[in-house]
Design a protein around this motif. Structure first.
Motif, PDB file in Angstrom:
ATOM      1  N   UNK A 139      82.156  59.375 -12.914  1.00 55.79           N
ATOM      2  CA  UNK A 139      81.992  59.828 -14.297  1.00 55.79           C
ATOM      3  C   UNK A 139      81.442  61.250 -14.264  1.00 55.79           C
ATOM      4  N   UNK A 140      82.347  62.226 -14.147  1.00 57.34           N
ATOM      5  CA  UNK A 140      81.956  63.632 -14.049  1.00 57.34           C
ATOM      6  C   UNK A 140      82.212  64.324 -15.382  1.00 57.34           C
ATOM      7  N   UNK A 141      81.622  65.499 -15.603  1.00 54.40           N
ATOM      8  CA  UNK A 141      81.890  66.226 -16.848  1.00 54.40           C
ATOM      9  C   UNK A 141      83.376  66.513 -17.026  1.00 54.40           C
ATOM     10  N   UNK A 142      83.793  66.593 -18.256  1.00 54.83           N
ATOM     11  CA  UNK A 142      85.196  66.831 -18.564  1.00 54.83           C
ATOM     12  C   UNK A 142      85.675  68.116 -17.901  1.00 54.83           C
ATOM     13  N   UNK A 143      86.837  68.025 -17.275  1.00 52.25           N
ATOM     14  CA  UNK A 143      87.419  69.189 -16.614  1.00 52.25           C
ATOM     15  C   UNK A 143      87.054  69.331 -15.150  1.00 52.25           C
ATOM     16  N   UNK A 144      86.074  68.554 -14.675  1.00 52.87           N
ATOM     17  CA  UNK A 144      85.684  68.618 -13.266  1.00 52.87           C
ATOM     18  C   UNK A 144      86.681  67.806 -12.440  1.00 52.87           C
ATOM     19  N   UNK A 145      87.210  68.413 -11.420  1.00 51.78           N
ATOM     20  CA  UNK A 145      88.149  67.742 -10.533  1.00 51.78           C
ATOM     21  C   UNK A 145      87.434  67.317  -9.244  1.00 51.78           C
ATOM     22  N   UNK A 146      87.884  66.215  -8.690  1.00 52.93           N
ATOM     23  CA  UNK A 146      87.191  65.655  -7.528  1.00 52.93           C
ATOM     24  C   UNK A 146      88.183  65.432  -6.389  1.00 52.93           C
ATOM     25  N   UNK A 147      87.717  65.524  -5.142  1.00 54.53           N
ATOM     26  CA  UNK A 147      88.570  65.160  -4.008  1.00 54.53           C
ATOM     27  C   UNK A 147      88.702  63.653  -3.898  1.00 54.53           C
ATOM     28  N   UNK A 148      89.764  63.207  -3.238  1.00 54.08           N
ATOM     29  CA  UNK A 148      90.038  61.784  -3.113  1.00 54.08           C
ATOM     30  C   UNK A 148      89.913  61.333  -1.658  1.00 54.08           C
ATOM     31  N   UNK A 149      89.235  60.213  -1.463  1.00 49.34           N
ATOM     32  CA  UNK A 149      89.153  59.541  -0.166  1.00 49.34           C
ATOM     33  C   UNK A 149      89.958  58.259  -0.292  1.00 49.34           C
ATOM     34  N   UNK A 150      90.858  58.007   0.643  1.00 50.55           N
ATOM     35  CA  UNK A 150      91.771  56.873   0.486  1.00 50.55           C
ATOM     36  C   UNK A 150      91.877  56.066   1.771  1.00 50.55           C
ATOM     37  N   UNK A 151      92.047  54.753   1.583  1.00 45.48           N
ATOM     38  CA  UNK A 151      92.326  53.840   2.687  1.00 45.48           C
ATOM     39  C   UNK A 151      93.696  53.214   2.447  1.00 45.48           C
ATOM     40  N   UNK A 152      94.602  53.385   3.400  1.00 47.68           N
ATOM     41  CA  UNK A 152      95.963  52.867   3.323  1.00 47.68           C
ATOM     42  C   UNK A 152      96.108  51.748   4.345  1.00 47.68           C
ATOM     43  N   UNK A 153      96.659  50.610   3.928  1.00 45.20           N
ATOM     44  CA  UNK A 153      96.855  49.546   4.898  1.00 45.20           C
ATOM     45  C   UNK A 153      97.633  48.380   4.337  1.00 45.20           C
ATOM     46  N   UNK A 154      97.856  47.329   5.153  1.00 46.71           N
ATOM     47  CA  UNK A 154      98.649  46.176   4.733  1.00 46.71           C
ATOM     48  C   UNK A 154      97.829  45.023   4.171  1.00 46.71           C
ATOM     49  N   UNK A 155      96.513  45.181   4.083  1.00 48.46           N
ATOM     50  CA  UNK A 155      95.651  44.031   3.812  1.00 48.46           C
ATOM     51  C   UNK A 155      95.166  43.943   2.363  1.00 48.46           C
ATOM     52  N   UNK A 156      95.691  44.770   1.475  1.00 47.79           N
ATOM     53  CA  UNK A 156      95.297  44.723   0.075  1.00 47.79           C
ATOM     54  C   UNK A 156      96.306  43.891  -0.722  1.00 47.79           C
ATOM     55  N   UNK A 157      95.791  42.949  -1.525  1.00 49.43           N
ATOM     56  CA  UNK A 157      96.675  42.245  -2.463  1.00 49.43           C
ATOM     57  C   UNK A 157      97.802  41.522  -1.723  1.00 49.43           C
ATOM     58  N   UNK A 158      97.504  40.981  -0.541  1.00 57.70           N
ATOM     59  CA  UNK A 158      98.549  40.432   0.314  1.00 57.70           C
ATOM     60  C   UNK A 158      98.427  38.919   0.379  1.00 57.70           C
ATOM     61  N   UNK A 159      99.435  38.238  -0.195  1.00 61.46           N
ATOM     62  CA  UNK A 159      99.400  36.782  -0.303  1.00 61.46           C
ATOM     63  C   UNK A 159      99.352  36.099   1.053  1.00 61.46           C
ATOM     64  N   UNK A 160     100.007  36.680   2.062  1.00 60.55           N
ATOM     65  CA  UNK A 160     100.101  36.018   3.361  1.00 60.55           C
ATOM     66  C   UNK A 160      98.755  35.926   4.065  1.00 60.55           C
ATOM     67  N   UNK A 161      97.807  36.770   3.683  1.00 62.37           N
ATOM     68  CA  UNK A 161      96.469  36.688   4.282  1.00 62.37           C
ATOM     69  C   UNK A 161      95.393  36.452   3.216  1.00 62.37           C
TER      70      UNK A 161
END
Length: 643
Positions: A139-161
């Protein structure tokens, strides 16, 4: 050559607010005493004040406004600073001023799809690729842009596991970043790779379709109105391999990656000089083949050529030791394209006792990155397939000769603060540039700093088999039974030695067929003959020159020299201890050779064990913040009581 780029189409935000939630699982460097005493008292006072104001860390939401501004200190001074060291993971030294933005769901996340073009040759859902992701913003002031940190993988929202919706923060890493890094003005995202979760197409085990989807999602995250245009990727294991995939493209939005026990190539994970891990022939369709299959009408999108190729190439690699036909494995090798195209930085993290993703993924990769002018830092501790700051996992997943001797010094409670400082510099351009060094831990727990790893300019000790390495096993023949072979041992060392990097075993042999395999086990044995493992090496003799080129020779008549290299070792051998070297046809975690053969070792100057050693007096040693978690204290008390 730059990898093929996907055409990114920004998808609409999905209305998934009603998705059901699923509940689921030595030599320390001392600072100036007077200066540090004053500083420590001041910081301790601030720390106590924070506690009484309910600013620490899990129990309450951080309040608005900047909190205590702790001085950021170099790693060799951190032992004297008040990190929280009794929890189940590390913490940053100060809260940031921001809270997560609220959304329509209870996790404060927003779901989105990213549409991109898949080549028709990929089959399945091509040309309509679609990546599913969820993101969190501060929740930053309007107009402030932020960098993104991301995790990519097969284990999100995955019915098989049975994992929950992607909108739920991952308990293994995501929740920590949201709680601790996001309040400093960062966004966070979780991204399902192709064929998993709500991403379409097939699970092609890090192949071209997955790579294109990763690149498309990075571009989407970096181009949104709330993004400052800089994206970081972080994750462990599979999720630590996707950052290497993204870095191949030279994507301008990708500023830094933090691979934790990740893969520089899929075949490199499971084969070493033609020798196969037990899981290798079955990895694709047995381990990941069910991902993305949930019984709905979209399962037709899993009809991809790589589903047929995966098992065939796995078995083929076991039989022939390499790529038999096509380019299945070449498509899944990342490092060469990273070196050619990537313009960001790398914070490389690796467990030296990791038997899931072996440390040869990081060593000598860290040196190769540096030699190509890439900003790179390494954190290499004696943990298994873990994050650096998990005291309970570190204990449970270690054993004698498998990291236990380095416990609890291996647990790095300063790691989250280290991440924050890394992201501050490479994503925001604030703070001092992080040190471009390698923090390496020995098998007995001591930490030091190296500019390169393996270090440069080391002395090499060489021991002849049958000479300085006496044959105490009574044979020179390795039978294909996994238990019969020669055993060698040095005389006790008059003084201790410190082995570092990649020891070599070059051994002259003859075989009864064109084939055979050697597994070498190296141990440290004390005066009583009690030994602990310090390293291993393995080689399919068809690849006895090393590398990927298959060799031929005349069985029985022709001697070949097998140029074996051990997996990374950093070990101290004390005075009066000996090194024992045992040779077998296979060992822990590996399959017998597909080309069975009797192997006859020829002792003498052509067969040598070569150890690179460091001069400990020339190194900068340090102690990390001491672990006060109950697992650590119980173990320390136990070891004290037993002495």
């Amino acid at each position: 050559m730059e990898p093929e780029r996907s055409d990114v189409i920004v998808g609409e935000i999905a209305d998934d607010a009603d998705s059901p939630g699923i509940v689921y699982f030595g030599m320390p460097i001392e600072p100036s005493q007077a200066l540090m005493a004053a500083a420590a008292l001041a910081v301790a006072a601030l720390f106590v004040l924070l506690i009484f104001q309910n600013f620490v860390f899990d129990s309450v939401e951080p309040t608005e406004g900047q909190q205590a501004d702790y001085e950021r200190v170099p790693v060799w001074e951190r032992a004297d600073w008040p990190y929280i060291t009794n929890g189940s993971h590390g913490f940053v030294m100060e809260h940031g001023p921001y809270s997560p933005s609220t959304t329509e769901n209870e996790w404060n996340s927003t779901h989105a799809f990213v549409d991109f073009t898949l080549p028709l040759a990929e089959g399945g859902s091509a040309p309509d690729g679609r990546v599913s992701l969820a993101y969190w913003l501060p929740e930053v002031p309007e107009g402030v842009q932020v960098p993104m940190i991301a995790e990519f993988g097969p284990y999100f929202d995955e019915a098989s596991v049975s994992t929950p919706p992607i909108e739920v923060p991952g308990t293994w890493l995501g929740q920590m970043i949201i709680d601790q890094i996001l309040p400093h003005g960062y966004g966070f995202a979780q991204v399902s790779v192709m064929g998993t979760g709500r991403s379409n197409h097939c699970m092609d085990l890090m192949g071209n379709a997955e790579q294109l989807g990763v690149d498309a999602a990075v571009s989407w995250l970096g181009s949104q109105s709330w993004s400052n245009g800089k994206v970081a990727m972080i994750g462990k294991s599979y999720d630590g391999s996707t950052p290497w995939q993204a870095a191949m493209f030279g994507n301008d939005y990708l500023a830094t990656i933090v691979p934790i026990s990740g893969l520089i190539g899929v075949m490199e994970l499971m084969w070493k000089n033609g020798s196969s891990e037990a899981r290798a022939p079955f990895m694709h369709n047995v381990v990941y083949g069910g991902y993305g299959l949930d019984g709905d009408t979209e399962d037709i999108g899993n009809a991809c050529p790589d589903y047929a190729m995966g098992p065939a190439t796995g078995v083929g690699a076991y039989v022939w030791g390499g790529e038999a036909v096509g380019n299945y494995w070449g498509e899944r090798y990342f490092l060469d394209r990273v070196l050619e195209n990537y313009n960001g930085s790398v914070y490389l993290i690796q467990g030296m006792q990791d038997w899931n993703v072996d440390p040869h993924m990081a060593v000598p990769t860290i040196n190769i990155l540096k030699q190509h002018g890439i900003d790179a830092k390494g954190l290499f501790g004696q943990w298994d397939h873990d994050y650096p700051d998990r005291p309970d996992y570190h204990f449970d997943r270690s054993a004698e000769g498998r990291g236990r001797e380095a416990y609890p010094q291996m647990t790095r409670f300063d790691w989250m603060q280290d991440l924050l400082e890394w992201f501050d510099y490479y994503l925001k351009g604030i703070g001092d540039k992080p040190g471009q060094w390698i923090e390496i831990q020995s098998n007995h727990g001591e930490w030091r700093i190296e500019d390169f790893y393996p270090p440069q300019g080391m002395e090499t000790l060489a021991f002849d088999l049958g000479g300085e390495l006496s044959n105490i096993g009574g044979t020179t023949t390795i039978l294909p039974d996994a238990s019969t072979g020669p055993v060698y041992e040095t005389a006790p060392f008059e003084e201790g030695i410190w082995i570092a990097g990649l020891p070599r075993l070059h051994v002259d042999v003859r075989t009864t067929t064109i084939g055979g395999q050697i597994y070498a086990l190296m141990e440290d044995c004390d005066e009583a003959g009690v030994c602990i493992q310090i390293g291993h090496a393995i080689m399919d003799l068809r690849y006895h020159e090393g590398g990927t080129e298959e060799q031929a020779w005349i069985p029985l008549l022709q001697t070949i020299n097998a140029k074996m290299e051990f997996f990374t070792i950093d070990a101290y051998i004390a005075a009066n201890h000996s090194i024992r070297l045992s040779l077998y046809s296979t060992g822990d975690d590996y399959m017998p050779a597909s080309t069975s053969s009797i192997v006859m070792v020829q002792e003498g100057p052509g067969s040598t064990l070569q150890l690179d050693i460091i001069d400990a007096a020339e190194k900068l040693w340090f102690e990390p913040p001491a672990c006060t978690h109950s697992f650590c204290l119980d173990w320390l008390n136990q070891t004290v009581d037993s002495t």
